[in-house]
Structure formats: structure tokens, C-alpha cells
Design an enzyme around this catalytic site. Structure first.
Site, PDB file in Angstrom:
ATOM      1  N   CYS A 154       0.842  -1.197   0.000  1.00 12.05           N
ATOM      2  CA  CYS A 154       0.000   0.000   0.000  1.00 12.05           C
ATOM      3  C   CYS A 154       0.884   1.258   0.000  1.00 12.05           C
ATOM      4  CB  CYS A 154      -0.997  -0.029   1.157  1.00 12.05           C
ATOM      5  SG  CYS A 154      -2.369   1.156   0.971  1.00 12.05           S
ATOM      6  N   HIS A 191      -3.720  -4.913  -0.372  1.00  8.74           N
ATOM      7  CA  HIS A 191      -3.191  -5.481   0.868  1.00  8.74           C
ATOM      8  C   HIS A 191      -3.175  -7.006   0.758  1.00  8.74           C
ATOM      9  CE1 HIS A 191      -3.030  -1.918   3.540  1.00  8.74           C
ATOM     10  NE2 HIS A 191      -3.953  -1.456   2.702  1.00  8.74           N
ATOM     11  N   GLU A 228      -2.188  -9.083   2.887  1.00  5.56           N
ATOM     12  CA  GLU A 228      -2.560  -9.671   4.175  1.00  5.56           C
ATOM     13  C   GLU A 228      -4.073  -9.712   4.364  1.00  5.56           C
ATOM     14  OE1 GLU A 228      -2.254  -5.239   5.111  1.00  5.56           O
ATOM     15  OE2 GLU A 228      -1.357  -6.686   3.727  1.00  5.56           O
TER      16      GLU A 228
END
Length: 213
Positions: free
Chosen positions: A89, A193, A195
């Protein structure tokens, strides 16, 4: 054992990133240790670096600079030692020459380009938030098993505009093509992202841990 430094400079989604990276380490089959740190010496000697980032470009740059010696350690690891680095990001956006959020702020200058506001399109709110399809522009080892049409999770109002297409590896469509991932030498960055991107994100993180530039 290789060490993976997840850099905590006060502007990243550290808990979620750490959990996903721990899963990716297990999947990678490598002998790797994840370390959450802002200690310059630990960063300098790490085998791999993850630079997260949430929020404003200027705040994130100031967060890195606020820790004495941290940027110098990151720069040394990436450029003198050629350690693989992953930007997430705003961590990816910091790789640019300049960010134009809240005025003009110098980036790290690692990948030619600038970070500017997403063009406003009728019916498409900014920030760009949620799941969106990826469009593969060129193959890369970190993208092994990731294809056009796979989905990833985005949260951002600014995007990376590459100076040259050779550094552009993924885009997503949000009324116009938006940079989703960039790469150069030992650098890789994602606007989304990983994750938070479930299987697609874990695959990317696992590939990155196994990647030898």
C-alpha cells in the site's frame, strides 16, 4: 535461517501483516524468522524487508524519517546489499520519486514515478475500497499462480503512476487502469493489501519469501 524484517514505523497494518507473513513462512517451506522491528541495525542485517503503510504518503515518510537511522538502514539493505524488499500500500507508494498527497513529498526514489490522486469517475467513490479484479501485465516470480481475474483487497485514494511500463506488473480497473503491483530488480510492491486478500495474498507472500531476485 533467513530473517524477514517487518518494519514498524508507526504507520502500518502490523498485526494483520505479521499474521499473514507467519502463515506464508509456514507455506514457503523455508527456514525463516519474522521480526517486527524499527531498529536500524536489525533492518540493516535482515535478509528480507517488508515495508507496510496505511494512511497519508507524507505521514508515512515522516514516520520512517522520525526513527533515527531507519531510512539509511533500509536504503543500505535494499541498494548496497540488494535484499528483496516488499512494499505494501503506502509502503509501495514510498518507492516512488514523489508523492503529491497534501503537497509534494519526496519518496525513496527507487522506482521511477509519482503518486497522485485517483481520477474521480462518476459512480465510483474515492477512496477505492474493497475487492477488485487484477489484470496481469507481465509475468514475475512473485506472481506465480496469480492470474488475470483473481481478486485482491484495496483501500486507497492515491495511486502509483509508473514513469515506464517496464515496472508495471499488475493493474486493476476503477474507471481506468490503476496500478496494483510494481517491480524492479529486488523490489516488489502492491497497492492492494495481500494480508487482507485471502488466498491470492497468501500465495503472493509465499512466492515473495521464496523469491531470489
Amino acid at each position: 535461517m533467513q530473517t524477514i524484517a517487518l518494519i514498524d514505523y508507526g504507520a502500518g497494518n502490523i498485526p494483520s501483516a505479521a499474521r499473514a507473513l507467519e502463515v506464508a513462512v509456514e507455506r514457503s517451506g523455508t527456514s525463516s524468522q519474522l521480526i517486527v522491528t524499527n531498529d536500524p541495525e536489525t533492518v540493516r542485517t535482515a535478509n528480507r524487508l517488508v515495508i507496510p503503510g496505511v494512511g497519508h504518503f507524507r505521514d508515512c515518510r515522516q514516520g520512517v524519517d522520525s526513527v533515527r537511522g531507519l531510512f539509511e538502514a533500509i536504503h543500505e539493505a535494499v541498494h548496497k546489499k540488494a535484499r528483496p524488499a516488499l512494499g505494501i500500500c503506502v509502503g509501495m507508494q514510498l518507492m516512488a520519486d514523489v508523492g503529491l498527497e497534501d503537497g509534494e513529498t519526496a519518496g525513496f526514489g527507487w522506482i521511477p514515478g509519482k503518486v497522485d490522486h485517483i481520477p474521480v469517475k462518476p459512480g465510483l467513490p474515492v477512496p477505492h475500497m474493497g475487492w477488485n479484479e487484477l489484470d496481469l501485465h507481465q509475468s514475475h516470480p512473485v506472481l506465480d499462480g496469480i492470474e488475470t481475474g483473481d481478486h485482491a483487497y484495496f483501500v486507497h485514494s492515491y495511486h502509483f503512476i509508473c514513469k515506464t511500463d517496464e515496472n508495471l506488473v499488475l493493474t486493476t480497473d476503477y474507471g481506468a487502469p490503476i496500478t496494483a503491483a510494481i517491480a524492479k530488480d529486488n523490489l516488489f510492491g502492491t497497492q492492494f493489501h495481500p494480508e487482507l486478500s485471502q488466498e491470492t495474498g497468501l500465495r503472493l507472500l509465499t512466492n515473495w519469501i521464496n523469491w531470489t531476485p
